[in-house]
Scaffold this motif. Structure first.
Motif, short mmCIF file in Angstrom:
data_model
loop_
_atom_site.label_atom_id
_atom_site.label_comp_id
_atom_site.label_asym_id
_atom_site.label_seq_id
_atom_site.Cartn_x
_atom_site.Cartn_y
_atom_site.Cartn_z
N THR A 227 -7.31 2.26 7.24
CA THR A 227 -6.69 1.15 6.51
C THR A 227 -6.38 0.00 7.47
N ALA B 109 -0.93 -0.93 -4.40
CA ALA B 109 -2.18 -0.17 -4.25
C ALA B 109 -1.85 1.23 -3.76
N GLY C 110 0.53 -4.42 2.94
CA GLY C 110 -0.91 -4.49 3.10
C GLY C 110 -1.51 -5.69 2.39
N ASP D 56 0.85 -1.19 0.00
CA ASP D 56 0.00 0.00 0.00
C ASP D 56 0.89 1.24 0.00
N PHE E 116 -8.88 3.85 -3.67
CA PHE E 116 -7.76 3.03 -4.10
C PHE E 116 -7.55 3.10 -5.61
N VAL F 65 -3.30 4.69 -2.22
CA VAL F 65 -4.45 5.00 -1.37
C VAL F 65 -4.52 6.50 -1.11
#
Length: 316
Positions: free
Chosen positions: A253, A89, A32, A11, A101, A91
């Motif tokens: 998160t 990803a 993540g 992430d 996302f 964020v």
């Protein structure tokens, strides 16, 4: 042992909150992925957990392995491939701490985990297998999940399903809904958020959501409600609700994953689904998971925010 199967990714968390992804000036990378977060949460609390999945033969894959090992997660069932990179990803955090996302995984290493990599001999009676829906796409990893679920069921293990809905990853939302409902039939225990309930079950009514899970074979259903806390329903007819802790929310998160990990930790301590479903135990286990999920919102990222057993007990 608690096994978690699915995606482990990186992430990229924004340096600035309350702006869109286009407006974020900088990102910080953290480990993540729903099952990965959940697996680490179990280990952080002192439980025994192992991750089943695949990462790329790259710097991010190595970071994931190192991070798991630092938490005490068993990484012996993680494959490494040079056929695709580790998933990413990006964020953005809205002012209320919720997220948007963008995913980079076309394909990613986790998607290419082959069913042949799953050894039926891994699972024993008393083990727990947790999975989510992100890696149930039409790719080798879907069939790796099926082999793991079949093997775990045959061994007498308990199966825990957290759909962890990520609509941007599924272009066909009707197919996504059908897939989740098909895989619900494997689950002994289900954890679903109130936001996901409408999409999966066509209703926002908690009891109706739980009843649909019971009809598919579940024995316990957790419903997480963000700032409104959580509820748990058992097929035996017991229901408990808890308000979220009054904490300063920095980043949501991994909060739901932390809740799931804490519930799994308590399930492992109980030793069986039957013991877990005893009203007094189910109530205290849900209260524990609710506290762990709340605490996880007080820091950025998922792994970095995972609470210890002592931290959770301090809030109880």
């Amino acid at each position: 042992m608690i096994y978690n199967i699915g995606e482990a990714l990186i992430d990229f968390i924004p340096s600035l909150r309350g702006v869109t992804l286009e407006e974020v000036p900088e990102f910080r990378r953290v480990v993540g992925g729903g099952p990965a977060n959940c697996c680490a949460a179990v280990a952080r609390l002192g439980g025994e957990s192992a991750f089943i999945g695949q990462v790329g033969d790259d710097a991010f894959g190595r970071l994931i392995l190192q991070s798991f090992q630092a938490f005490g997660v068993d990484t012996s069932r993680i494959s490494v491939t040079d056929e695709a990179n580790t998933a990413l990803a990006f964020v953005s955090l809205r002012a209320d701490g919720n997220r948007d996302f963008i995913f980079y995984r076309k394909p990613s290493a986790d998607m290419l985990l082959a069913p042949e990599r799953i050894d039926a001999g891994w699972f024993q009676k008393g083990d727990i297998l947790m999975f989510s829906s992100v890696d149930l796409i039409e790719a080798p990893v879907k069939y790796a999940h099926i082999r793991a679920l079949e093997s775990a069921r045959a061994a007498g293990a308990t199966i825990f399903f957290d759909p962890n809905v990520r609509l941007p990853l599924w272009p066909d939302h009707d197919l996504y809904r059908r897939t989740i409902n098909d895989f619900l039939t494997w689950a002994d225990i289900v954890k679903v958020s109130d936001e996901e309930s409408e999409f999966i079950f066509g209703t926002s009514d908690e009891r109706a959501c739980a009843e649909q899970c019971f009809e598919k074979g579940a024995k316990v259903v957790f419903i997480t409600k963000g700032p409104r806390g959580c509820a748990v329903y058992s097929k035996a007819g017991h229901t408990f609700s808890f308000e979220a802790l009054d904490v300063k929310v920095v980043d949501t998160t991994g909060a739901g994953d932390t809740f799931a990990g804490a519930a799994l930790y308590q399930l492992q301590r109980a030793g069986s689904v039957a013991a877990f479903m005893e009203p007094e135990y189910l109530s205290q286990a849900t209260r524990f998971a609710n506290a762990a999920g709340s605490i996880a919102t007080m820091k950025k990222g998922a792994f970095d925010a995972l609470p210890t057993l002592e931290e959770v007990e301090k809030y109880l």
